[in-house]
Design a protein around this motif. Structure first.
Motif, PDB file in Angstrom:
ATOM      1  N   VAL A  76       0.854  -1.176  -0.051  1.00  0.00           N
ATOM      2  CA  VAL A  76      -0.001  -0.022   0.029  1.00  0.00           C
ATOM      3  C   VAL A  76       0.949   1.400   0.078  1.00  0.00           C
ATOM      4  N   PHE A  77       1.791   1.151   1.021  1.00  0.00           N
ATOM      5  CA  PHE A  77       2.658   2.526   1.091  1.00  0.00           C
ATOM      6  C   PHE A  77       3.469   2.885  -0.312  1.00  0.00           C
ATOM      7  N   LYS A 119       0.331   4.994 -16.104  1.00  0.00           N
ATOM      8  CA  LYS A 119       0.972   3.612 -16.335  1.00  0.00           C
ATOM      9  C   LYS A 119       1.241   2.674 -15.270  1.00  0.00           C
ATOM     10  N   TYR A 120       1.634   3.299 -14.338  1.00  0.00           N
ATOM     11  CA  TYR A 120       1.929   2.619 -12.875  1.00  0.00           C
ATOM     12  C   TYR A 120       0.422   2.041 -12.381  1.00  0.00           C
ATOM     13  N   ALA A 121      -0.556   2.785 -12.326  1.00  0.00           N
ATOM     14  CA  ALA A 121      -1.709   2.446 -11.823  1.00  0.00           C
ATOM     15  C   ALA A 121      -2.430   1.303 -12.592  1.00  0.00           C
ATOM     16  N   ASN A 128       1.118   7.925  -5.881  1.00  0.00           N
ATOM     17  CA  ASN A 128      -0.380   8.744  -6.210  1.00  0.00           C
ATOM     18  C   ASN A 128      -1.153   7.981  -7.345  1.00  0.00           C
ATOM     19  N   ALA A 129      -1.068   6.669  -6.865  1.00  0.00           N
ATOM     20  CA  ALA A 129      -1.766   5.934  -8.168  1.00  0.00           C
ATOM     21  C   ALA A 129      -3.150   5.864  -7.994  1.00  0.00           C
ATOM     22  N   ILE A 130      -3.976   6.307  -9.083  1.00  0.00           N
ATOM     23  CA  ILE A 130      -5.288   6.371  -9.303  1.00  0.00           C
ATOM     24  C   ILE A 130      -5.622   5.767 -10.559  1.00  0.00           C
ATOM     25  N   TYR A 131      -6.532   4.646 -10.657  1.00  0.00           N
ATOM     26  CA  TYR A 131      -6.884   3.824 -12.003  1.00  0.00           C
ATOM     27  C   TYR A 131      -8.380   4.721 -12.426  1.00  0.00           C
ATOM     28  N   GLU A 132      -7.994   5.031 -13.871  1.00  0.00           N
ATOM     29  CA  GLU A 132      -9.270   5.661 -14.445  1.00  0.00           C
ATOM     30  C   GLU A 132      -9.611   7.016 -13.572  1.00  0.00           C
ATOM     31  N   GLY A 133      -9.014   7.524 -12.972  1.00  0.00           N
ATOM     32  CA  GLY A 133      -9.133   8.920 -12.397  1.00  0.00           C
ATOM     33  C   GLY A 133      -9.961   8.913 -10.910  1.00  0.00           C
ATOM     34  N   GLU A 134     -10.449   7.639 -10.588  1.00  0.00           N
ATOM     35  CA  GLU A 134     -11.068   7.506  -9.513  1.00  0.00           C
ATOM     36  C   GLU A 134     -10.688   6.527  -8.412  1.00  0.00           C
ATOM     37  N   TYR A 135     -10.215   5.320  -9.036  1.00  0.00           N
ATOM     38  CA  TYR A 135     -10.326   4.128  -8.087  1.00  0.00           C
ATOM     39  C   TYR A 135      -8.880   3.978  -7.535  1.00  0.00           C
ATOM     40  N   LEU A 136      -8.800   3.825  -6.067  1.00  0.00           N
ATOM     41  CA  LEU A 136      -7.634   4.052  -5.477  1.00  0.00           C
ATOM     42  C   LEU A 136      -6.953   2.320  -5.173  1.00  0.00           C
ATOM     43  N   GLY A 139      -9.161   5.716   4.885  1.00  0.00           N
ATOM     44  CA  GLY A 139      -8.061   6.143   5.050  1.00  0.00           C
ATOM     45  C   GLY A 139      -7.347   6.505   3.716  1.00  0.00           C
ATOM     46  N   GLY A 140      -7.469   5.562   2.485  1.00  0.00           N
ATOM     47  CA  GLY A 140      -6.735   5.829   1.324  1.00  0.00           C
ATOM     48  C   GLY A 140      -7.182   7.161   0.914  1.00  0.00           C
ATOM     49  N   THR A 141      -8.337   7.599   1.075  1.00  0.00           N
ATOM     50  CA  THR A 141      -8.526   8.894   0.428  1.00  0.00           C
ATOM     51  C   THR A 141      -8.027  10.013   1.156  1.00  0.00           C
ATOM     52  N   ILE A 142      -7.501   9.941   2.599  1.00  0.00           N
ATOM     53  CA  ILE A 142      -6.960  10.987   3.354  1.00  0.00           C
ATOM     54  C   ILE A 142      -5.490  10.849   2.914  1.00  0.00           C
ATOM     55  N   MET A 143      -4.975   9.713   2.731  1.00  0.00           N
ATOM     56  CA  MET A 143      -3.686   9.294   2.365  1.00  0.00           C
ATOM     57  C   MET A 143      -3.353  10.118   1.129  1.00  0.00           C
ATOM     58  N   MET A 144      -4.281  10.119   0.060  1.00  0.00           N
ATOM     59  CA  MET A 144      -3.860  10.510  -1.434  1.00  0.00           C
ATOM     60  C   MET A 144      -3.820  11.918  -1.174  1.00  0.00           C
ATOM     61  N   ARG A 145      -4.824  12.739  -0.636  1.00  0.00           N
ATOM     62  CA  ARG A 145      -4.765  14.350  -0.422  1.00  0.00           C
ATOM     63  C   ARG A 145      -3.744  14.699   0.074  1.00  0.00           C
ATOM     64  N   ALA A 146      -3.158  13.950   1.328  1.00  0.00           N
ATOM     65  CA  ALA A 146      -2.121  14.456   2.098  1.00  0.00           C
ATOM     66  C   ALA A 146      -0.681  14.167   1.333  1.00  0.00           C
ATOM     67  N   HIS A 147      -0.531  13.274   0.644  1.00  0.00           N
ATOM     68  CA  HIS A 147       0.684  12.934   0.225  1.00  0.00           C
ATOM     69  C   HIS A 147       1.093  13.852  -1.059  1.00  0.00           C
TER      70      HIS A 147
END
Length: 411
Positions: A79-80, A316-318, A86-94, A286-294
């Motif tokens: 996860v970390f 590509k990474y996502a 900052n990986a997000i698939y198709e603009g939304e999925y964590l 938790g992931g939503t918070i982590m994405m914004r903070a990172h």
């Protein structure tokens, strides 16, 4: 099974949840392949006890049973690293389900090596992404391993046929968790919980409020905002409100505070790797918070071109993670670059959590590249000569002026 003779299979390691499907699979493999089955059950933070799987496996005649708490390894090593990108698939999925599969594949292969098994098995269907993720991982880590995928082989195509199989083979009926069955297909780990099937198969139908398990609705969230401070070291959260925490503790805490504030719900239609579109709902507080903070801590610590290069490579990474290529050389190469970029990503981010929203309200770092003298709208005492901008603009406009002079003006 194409290319594999049943007589070739001596021992199989099965990813075993203890539920109806994998209990039937354990028995079916024993009966069909006439081989020994080893079960592996992982605690990835799904919120349910995994130890009961031991008694269920024993009742099926399983001799070698692995039950493991992998929560720390899951967050620390999977996860970390993903959130550093900052990986997000198709603009939304964590990528909550996607990122759990390479760890399960890794342990299946490690247990196969430990027990002398020549095959692994899983309960993923032939319509989804998980079969791809499990098997690509397995082949990358043990090229000669055999894979048994019952949903692609057997004729047990419904819950009723599974129940009939249970009755015929004396598999205890409590394995089906009879009495109260959720109308949704759910999968959970410490990063998220997902919901599919049922009324969600109609993309126009709104999910029922009763479906959500980890979060209150934003409307029902507290009227007072919650403030938290996340401390970063080389791109990873190491403390919350100055309290040091392990990776799994970080995510557990953020799931609770995020869920309490109505954060992390998502309803989307995604493109599966196997070719179809699928509608799913997710809770990833938790992931939503982590994405914004990172992204906030990177905003003051990363060089502009490094940040933009990371962003250009992120889709590509996502996609690699979503499609099951965690163990591929290209994902590992990208990870090395991403991890190198995180050396200066240190400091603290202050967040305001309120009724489904995560707002960044402060960020600071000893490695900050933010220069107040340069950024100020007041007198900068000569730190930045505004006249320099004229030449900068003219040089960058040169090709545009030439094209327009040659009759290529967009007007």
């Amino acid at each position: 099974m194409p290319g594999v003779h049943m007589s070739d299979i001596k021992k199989v390691v099965l990813a075993y949840s203890g539920g109806l499907d994998t209990s039937v699979i354990a028995k079916w493999i024993t009966e069909t392949y006439k081989c020994e089955v080893v079960t592996f059950t992982a605690d990835l933070g799904q919120g349910e006890e995994v130890e009961p799987a031991r008694a269920k496996a024993k009742a099926l005649g399983i001799k070698e049973i692995y039950i493991e708490d992998l929560r720390e390894e899951f967050v620390r090593d999977f996860v970390f690293p993903m959130f550093r990108a900052n990986a997000i698939y198709e603009g939304e999925y964590l990528l909550g389900t996607s990122i759990a599969r390479p760890l399960i594949a890794k342990r299946l292969i490690e247990i196969a090596n430990e027990t002398g098994a020549d095959a692994i098995s899983h309960g993923a269907t032939g319509k989804g992404n998980d079969q791809v993720r499990f098997e690509l991982g397995a082949y990358a880590l043990k090229p000669g391993v055999k894979v048994i995928a019952p949903w692609r082989e057997w004729d047990l195509t419904s819950r009723e046929t599974l129940m009939d199989y249970c009755a015929k083979h004396d598999i205890p009926v409590d394995f089906n968790k009879a009495g109260k069955k959720s109308p949704y297909s759910m999968d959970a780990n410490l990063l998220h919980i997902s919901y599919e099937s049922g009324i969600l198969e109609d993309p126009w139908t709104e999910a029922e409020e009763e479906m959500w398990r980890w979060s209150v609705s934003p409307e029902a969230a507290p009227d007072q905002a919650t403030y938290i401070e996340l401390s970063y070291l080389t791109g990873d959260i190491v403390a919350i409100d100055d309290q040091a925490m392990t990776p799994a503790e970080v995510l557990t805490y953020l799931n609770k505070v995020g869920g309490d504030n109505g954060i992390g719900r998502l309803d989307l239609v995604e493109n599966r790797y196997v070719g179809m579109k699928a509608r799913g709902c997710y809770e990833t507080p938790g992931g939503t918070i982590m994405m914004r903070a990172h992204r906030a801590i990177e905003s003051i610590t990363l060089d502009r071109e490094v940040a933009h290069l990371k962003d250009s490579l992120m889709p590509k990474y996502a996609e690699l993670i979503y499609n099951g290529y965690w163990w591929s050389p290209e994902r590992q190469l990208l990870q090395k670059m991403i991890d190198a970029s995180q050396e200066p990503v240190n400091g603290t981010v202050r967040l305001k959590l309120y009724k489904g929203n995560v707002t960044v309200v402060g960020r600071k770092s000893d490695d900050s590249l933010f220069d107040e003298k340069m950024a100020t709208m007041e007198d900068d005492a000569g730190a930045y000569n505004q006249k320099d901008a004229e030449g900068f603009i003219k040089l960058n406009a040169l090709r545009l002026k030439i094209a327009a002079a040659k009759g290529r003006s967009p007007l």
